[in-house]
Design an enzyme around this catalytic site. Structure first.
Site, PDB file in Angstrom:
ATOM      1  N   CYS A 170       8.295  -5.694   1.065  1.00 45.68           N
ATOM      2  CA  CYS A 170       7.440  -5.083   0.491  1.00 45.68           C
ATOM      3  C   CYS A 170       6.800  -6.089  -0.721  1.00 45.68           C
ATOM      4  O   CYS A 170       5.809  -5.753  -1.266  1.00 45.68           O
ATOM      5  CB  CYS A 170       7.736  -3.776  -0.101  1.00 45.68           C
ATOM      6  SG  CYS A 170       8.460  -2.918   1.073  1.00 45.68           S
ATOM      7  N   HIS A 310       4.859  -0.182  -8.430  1.00 48.96           N
ATOM      8  CA  HIS A 310       5.101  -0.249  -6.951  1.00 48.96           C
ATOM      9  C   HIS A 310       5.366   1.225  -6.354  1.00 48.96           C
ATOM     10  O   HIS A 310       5.224   1.198  -5.087  1.00 48.96           O
ATOM     11  CB  HIS A 310       6.472  -1.236  -6.787  1.00 48.96           C
ATOM     12  CG  HIS A 310       7.057  -1.145  -5.357  1.00 48.96           C
ATOM     13  ND1 HIS A 310       6.402  -1.903  -4.162  1.00 48.96           N
ATOM     14  CD2 HIS A 310       7.929  -0.732  -4.792  1.00 48.96           C
ATOM     15  CE1 HIS A 310       6.888  -1.731  -3.220  1.00 48.96           C
ATOM     16  NE2 HIS A 310       7.802  -0.914  -3.507  1.00 48.96           N
ATOM     17  N   GLU A 321      12.190   2.399 -10.947  1.00 49.47           N
ATOM     18  CA  GLU A 321      11.000   1.629 -11.565  1.00 49.47           C
ATOM     19  C   GLU A 321      10.470   2.233 -12.767  1.00 49.47           C
ATOM     20  O   GLU A 321      10.270   1.258 -14.111  1.00 49.47           O
ATOM     21  CB  GLU A 321       9.806   1.383 -10.664  1.00 49.47           C
ATOM     22  CG  GLU A 321       8.781   0.711 -10.911  1.00 49.47           C
ATOM     23  CD  GLU A 321       7.713   0.364 -10.335  1.00 49.47           C
ATOM     24  OE1 GLU A 321       6.570  -0.335 -10.239  1.00 49.47           O
ATOM     25  OE2 GLU A 321       7.741   1.223  -9.159  1.00 49.47           O
ATOM     26  N   LYS A 339      -0.251   3.932  -3.980  1.00 49.17           N
ATOM     27  CA  LYS A 339       0.384   4.527  -2.614  1.00 49.17           C
ATOM     28  C   LYS A 339       0.105   5.629  -2.382  1.00 49.17           C
ATOM     29  O   LYS A 339       0.407   6.406  -1.583  1.00 49.17           O
ATOM     30  CB  LYS A 339       1.995   3.820  -2.558  1.00 49.17           C
ATOM     31  CG  LYS A 339       2.005   2.412  -2.329  1.00 49.17           C
ATOM     32  CD  LYS A 339       3.542   2.062  -2.181  1.00 49.17           C
ATOM     33  CE  LYS A 339       3.699   0.691  -2.330  1.00 49.17           C
ATOM     34  NZ  LYS A 339       3.496  -0.131  -3.609  1.00 49.17           N
ATOM     35  N   HIS A 344       1.970   3.080   2.261  1.00 50.10           N
ATOM     36  CA  HIS A 344       2.716   1.830   1.843  1.00 50.10           C
ATOM     37  C   HIS A 344       2.454   0.791   2.757  1.00 50.10           C
ATOM     38  O   HIS A 344       2.636   0.991   4.034  1.00 50.10           O
ATOM     39  CB  HIS A 344       4.222   2.256   1.754  1.00 50.10           C
ATOM     40  CG  HIS A 344       5.008   0.932   1.309  1.00 50.10           C
ATOM     41  ND1 HIS A 344       4.723  -0.308   1.119  1.00 50.10           N
ATOM     42  CD2 HIS A 344       6.265   0.870   1.066  1.00 50.10           C
ATOM     43  CE1 HIS A 344       5.625  -1.046   0.502  1.00 50.10           C
ATOM     44  NE2 HIS A 344       6.925  -0.331   0.622  1.00 50.10           N
ATOM     45  N   PHE A 403      12.753  -4.505   0.139  1.00 51.18           N
ATOM     46  CA  PHE A 403      14.115  -4.665   0.730  1.00 51.18           C
ATOM     47  C   PHE A 403      14.868  -5.938   0.692  1.00 51.18           C
ATOM     48  O   PHE A 403      14.156  -6.995   0.927  1.00 51.18           O
ATOM     49  CB  PHE A 403      14.311  -4.033   2.246  1.00 51.18           C
ATOM     50  CG  PHE A 403      13.976  -2.982   2.411  1.00 51.18           C
ATOM     51  CD1 PHE A 403      13.732  -1.729   1.389  1.00 51.18           C
ATOM     52  CD2 PHE A 403      14.110  -2.064   3.578  1.00 51.18           C
ATOM     53  CE1 PHE A 403      13.795  -0.623   1.656  1.00 51.18           C
ATOM     54  CE2 PHE A 403      13.899  -0.847   4.057  1.00 51.18           C
ATOM     55  CZ  PHE A 403      13.860  -0.114   2.903  1.00 51.18           C
TER      56      PHE A 403
END
Length: 415
Positions: A170, A310, A321, A339, A344, A403
């Site tokens: 991502c 994010h 975050e 998002k 996403h 990831f």
């Protein structure tokens, strides 16, 4: 070696909110959702627990001839669309081998993808098993390879300074922009077409994320499924799209009278070295990425007035975050999480949200976080909700985490 000023002179995108930057930005400001029920027959055939996604608002064949589109994976199609838009927006003419606004040897590409072309791979495997080798396309490998989006853009726009395709889950789109900045700083290129692309709404990805319990199952209310920072969030919504920016030496942009949207002041790229899917519990990689972006730009955390988070709408990730932003930047920035509206976009997310951050600076207007009805009390940040907020900004950070523990933060300042 003195630092080169790198500016953004062109923007291009195709997203669940619109087929270009203007419609995407308007959708973010208006609070529209790009999340819809997936109409494909495979949703019922496989009895998937997740029946929603953020598909493109405009099919690629509306901008690419069908003959050409058939030779490209969907991920390659969206990258090409966004790149052509950005190129035209920067004021460049259509390139040829004989003449272009930029010497081809000084033009680079850096377009990332998190997944690439597995839809092609899986479809061609079905053909092989059902009909044998004669039905397999000779373009299978060029369509499935993860460097395909960057490679096709490089060929289309005649870029010969190097074509890169970071695959950092991502964080890929943001990393694509960061590597483009590096290409200019190290003298390899004067102009770089940079960004990210993804198009993999498919039963295997939906099933995999569903089994990992990372995606929302709010099937009866798609528009409200993606809820970053909200108390009632239950996972992200898989989307598709691409974002591309034109990065250029500031002196060259000024010489040709180009419109400058923002300056890319710095970036931070770090890795958690902790877990293949989970962030470090103390957020050390995220904090370090933001700190490095601020340091590279020659600023202090106090200068950063806006953070594009994010924030995917997962239960654990959003909290982590939020804590990292507080530690790296502070509680003062105006925060948003696109998002909620976009879903996403995986490898395209960092690039599209980088564009949203640039436009927030350019217009002095931060879009609200869609579906944020009750802020999680553990999110101790000033998150914009309800309506866009007018702000005067001297710097903004856009976060992308993926990831594998990939962390990228981009820092932009006004033109």
């Amino acid at each position: 070696m003195s630092k080169i000023d790198v500016v953004v002179t062109g923007l291009g995108a195709t997203t669940p909110l619109g087929g270009d930057v203007a419609s995407t930005w308007d959708g973010l400001l208006a609070g529209r959702s790009g999340v819809r029920t997936i109409e494909a027959d495979w949703v019922e055939r496989f009895d998937l627990p997740v029946k929603i996604g953020a598909a493109l608002a405009e099919e690629p064949t509306e901008r690419i001839p069908r003959v050409q589109a058939r030779r490209l994976d969907r991920c390659e199609q969206v990258a090409l669309i966004a790149a052509r838009q950005a190129w035209a927006d920067a004021g460049f003419t259509e390139p040829t081998d004989e003449h272009t606004d930029v010497v081809p040897e000084r033009l680079g590409v850096s377009i990332g993808t998190g997944i690439g072309g597995p839809v092609t791979l899986l479809n061609q495997d079905d053909l092989l098993e059902e009909h044998g080798i004669r039905k397999v396309s000779p373009l299978t490998v060029p369509m499935l390879m993860p460097n395909g989006p960057a490679a096709h853009v490089g060929i289309d726009l005649r870029a010969r300074a190097g074509v890169h395709s970071p695959a950092s889950a991502c964080a890929s789109g943001a990393e694509g922009i960061a590597l483009g900045y590096q290409m200019i700083q190290t003298g390899r290129a004067d102009v770089v077409i940079a960004g990210g692309a993804e198009a993999c709404i498919h039963p295997i990805t939906i099933a995999g994320f569903a089994q990992a319990r990372t995606v929302s199952t709010r099937n009866d209310d798609p528009a409200h499924a993606s809820r970053p920072f909200d108390t009632n969030r239950d996972g992200f919504v898989l989307g598709e799209g691409a974002g591309v920016v034109i990065l250029e030496r500031a002196d060259l942009a000024a010489a040709r009278g180009a419109t400058v949207y923002a300056r890319l002041g710095g970036f931070g790229i770090t890795s958690d070295a902790h877990h293949i899917t989970g962030n470090h519990p103390e957020g050390i990689g995220q904090i370090a990425a933001m700190n490095e972006a601020v340091r590279m730009a020659g600023l202090s955390a106090a200068d950063v007035g806006h953070v594009n988070a994010h924030a995917t709408s997962t239960v654990v990730g959003d909290i982590g975050e939020a804590a990292a932003i507080r530690k790296a930047i502070g509680e003062h920035p105006v925060v948003t999480a696109p998002k909620g509206a976009l879903g996403h976009l995986v490898g395209g997310a960092g690039a599209v949200e980088g564009i949203a951050t640039i436009l927030a600076l350019y217009h002095g207007l931060v879009p609200a976080t869609l579906n944020l009805e009750e802020l999680d009390p553990k999110v101790e940040l000033d998150v914009v909700a309800g309506e866009p907020r007018k702000v005067e900004l001297s710097a903004a950070v856009s976060n992308s985490f993926g990831f594998g523990g990939h962390n990228t933060a981009l820092l932009f300042t006004p033109a």
